[in-house]
Design an enzyme around this catalytic site. Sequence first.
Site, PDB file in Angstrom:
ATOM      1  N   GLY A 159      -2.317   4.559  -4.572  1.00 28.31           N
ATOM      2  CA  GLY A 159      -1.491   3.885  -5.262  1.00 28.31           C
ATOM      3  C   GLY A 159       0.230   4.438  -5.174  1.00 28.31           C
ATOM      4  N   THR A 160      -0.087   5.570  -5.016  1.00 31.22           N
ATOM      5  CA  THR A 160       1.307   6.381  -4.741  1.00 31.22           C
ATOM      6  C   THR A 160       2.216   6.094  -3.660  1.00 31.22           C
ATOM      7  OG1 THR A 160       0.084   7.982  -4.132  1.00 31.22           O
ATOM      8  CG2 THR A 160       0.758   7.694  -6.186  1.00 31.22           C
TER       9      THR A 160
ATOM     10  N   LYS B 163       9.350  18.177  -3.091  1.00 34.22           N
ATOM     11  CA  LYS B 163       8.471  19.142  -3.994  1.00 34.22           C
ATOM     12  C   LYS B 163       7.636  18.161  -5.112  1.00 34.22           C
ATOM     13  CE  LYS B 163      12.409  22.018  -6.487  1.00 34.22           C
ATOM     14  NZ  LYS B 163      13.035  21.581  -7.256  1.00 34.22           N
TER      15      LYS B 163
ATOM     16  N   ASN C  21      10.543   8.116   0.322  1.00 32.74           N
ATOM     17  CA  ASN C  21      10.563   6.292   0.061  1.00 32.74           C
ATOM     18  C   ASN C  21      11.545   6.146  -0.900  1.00 32.74           C
ATOM     19  OD1 ASN C  21       9.955   4.055  -0.194  1.00 32.74           O
ATOM     20  ND2 ASN C  21       8.997   4.286   1.004  1.00 32.74           N
TER      21      ASN C  21
ATOM     22  N   ALA D 220       2.160  14.666  -1.248  1.00 33.49           N
ATOM     23  CA  ALA D 220       3.379  14.273  -0.423  1.00 33.49           C
ATOM     24  C   ALA D 220       4.040  16.089   0.024  1.00 33.49           C
ATOM     25  CB  ALA D 220       4.814  13.733  -0.831  1.00 33.49           C
TER      26      ALA D 220
ATOM     27  N   GLU E 294       3.359  13.487 -10.856  1.00 34.42           N
ATOM     28  CA  GLU E 294       4.244  13.632 -12.407  1.00 34.42           C
ATOM     29  C   GLU E 294       5.295  13.469 -13.341  1.00 34.42           C
ATOM     30  OE1 GLU E 294      -0.475  14.974 -13.489  1.00 34.42           O
ATOM     31  OE2 GLU E 294       0.341  15.467 -11.166  1.00 34.42           O
TER      32      GLU E 294
ATOM     33  N   THR F 242       9.260   3.305  -2.814  1.00 35.87           N
ATOM     34  CA  THR F 242       7.300   4.071  -3.453  1.00 35.87           C
ATOM     35  C   THR F 242       8.109   4.978  -4.567  1.00 35.87           C
ATOM     36  OG1 THR F 242       7.650   5.437  -2.052  1.00 35.87           O
ATOM     37  CG2 THR F 242       6.205   3.456  -1.263  1.00 35.87           C
TER      38      THR F 242
END
Length: 739
Positions: A465-466, A699, A629, A508, A703, A632
């Site tokens: 969902g990220t 990075k 992005n 990522a 969270e 997002t």
Amino acid sequence: MAASIGAGLNRVDGHLKVSGGARYAGEEPIANMAHAVLIQSTIGKGRVAEIDTGAAERAPGVLLVLTARNAPKLPGTKANPRRPGEAYPLLQDDTVDYNGQHIGLVVAETFEQATHAARLVAVRYAEEPPLARLEQALDKAMVPKHFRDGAREPDSRRGDPEAAFAAAPVKLDQTYTTPVEHHNPMEPHAVTAAWDGGKLTLYHSTQGVFPSRKTVAGLFGIPVDDVHVISHYVGGGFGTKGSTWPHVTLTAVASRMTKRPVKLMLTRRQMYSSNGYRSKTIQRLRLAADADGRLVAMMHDGILQTATFGEFVEPVGLPTEMMYACPNVAVTHRVAPINAGLPTFMRAPGEATGMYALESAMDELAAQLAVDPLELRLRNYAERDEHGDRPWSSKSLKACYERGAAAFGWARRNRRAGATREGDVLIGSGMASATYPANRSQAGATVRLGADGTAVVRSGTQDIGTGTYTIMTQVAADALGLPPSRVIAELGDSAMPATPVSGGSQTAASVMPAIHAAAKAVREQLLALAVGLNDGPLAGAKPADIDIANGALFLVRDPSQREDIGAVLSRAGRDAIAATRDVQPAADAKKYGMHAFGAHFAEVRVDTALGEVRVSRYVGAFAAGRILNAKTARSQAIGGIVYGLGMALTEETHVDARTARIVNANIAEYLVPVHADVPAIEIVLVDEDDPHVNALGIKGLGELPMVGAAAAIANAVYHATGRRVRDMPIRPDKLIAAS
Ligand code: MOS
């Protein structure tokens, strides 16, 4: 290079999701599918003395009633499971360790038949009084045995914190608690299992297709290549889908026994008993400072809960080790087993809970010192990673403080607590810092560029969902010189190149460097083909003289000399160019402390008659290396802050002390924030260039934005009311009781 990276590209899977076209794990249309429903214990501790399955077995449509009496012994349960909680309970014996533990599984032709039959199973228990809550087990608190999978000790210290504390002119000794919390992703856990001979396919809503494959193969004692895990869309994980919980393996067992594909979806109630949760935490913070507000001692002692049958430790003390400059620091973790399911990773485990306590204590220290809370952070700014005794790879926390404070208007804040009133409403503001480690793991990707001028990028990672599909598209598009519309991203399949779990905010930072490397290799092959052609605008040029944009190669010094990618490939007689790359974290990574940082600023309005807290304004500023992005990333940051709002004001799981049963196992009584609870949230993304974390400077932002959010809100409640609630969540009754 064209700049797709960084731009706020819409989610490439957005249309599929809002139109119902995205197929989730429980929606795979498989012929001849049967349906499974779990049976769970209704006692908190003891044994299944008798279980009568006769009526259920005779009920219409029933194919199997699986209990400890007929469940096969799984060879891998004794081997060290990959993650805690994956190998128990698997119906291997009759013990009951907690209320809601799986004690059976019914498979029938339809979901309704299975649900009905599950109710016909009669269970007689030999019951013992359970230890239901952490507070009842404090005398059993012990040193963890497997803290961080044994990667480090549960305690750490530098300097002499006790002596420094004793000698300091300003000190604070307070205990903060956070309750049990549940993840509550929108999509419940779901799995569809199908065997073909000795090979198993799992459509599994998971944060890690490769770890899931390893767990299930290990439990069955079969090679990993005999298990194929597919997870194309995941409706939120937050940590609960980072492990392969026992219901997945039980569904595979049921499928093998019935020789049918079997689907199991957990009910919302079962989502409170089957898949982990955040431990309650009891955290004692001792901070001492000199008269100028410089920290001279920090001690952070955490008491956490675990299950009687396994160990998971919420690592609350870790951020205290590195967050501020301080010569004398000690951190301890103690864990007490109770009759509950196993706690697990939940959105920034350790950082979210630990920074709530630390950043609350820092606010209290600022009040004692009569220093502005932001000024206190600046006086104790850690210019290097003192815990790791090394420099930071990059750190932009000061910029986060400055830009966040400016956007919020922090400088206009009234210093005095309880001094701003509008009728019955007290208004206050609070701030807190955020940090999260920049984790990376080895990851692979394949890029294939076709003669039609489109590229397919594949990596066996997952999009929880990220926005992973979207950033995969952007990274490949930029490296290949294609518009994002000509790149197709595919993921969520253990047949694709291997990647780590999408946990620890590492997707990522781990997967994108692999995609970038594979796409660059394809690009180099393409340039070599173009210059090697016998004729055409680029023949004989040097690869370094050529750039690619918008799907065409061209000479940098004369862009009119150009040729489409497809034309180059077809003239070279090639259908496609492909490359696969596997990227590991840099060898010198340990030379630097690698963390993302941020700052939270919250305003609250507290109704003095009702004790109700409303968050009225919010600014979060974050620096997490390169932002891939903007859209997002902003969305992820807002989501983290909303989670923090729930932690501060509404979320808690209630456990009945007699039965150890969770009494609010539903989202009517477990209060996740809803739209009406959430104000407009302003997100500031601070540019940060990190040359060390990975080739793209990423990075990770998964969270970080949750960390510190609860403290900022709790600190704002203090500033509004002059009252400090140290037990989350800040319910109205606690504020009224304190008055
Ligand atoms: Mo996250 S709690 O590491 O899935």
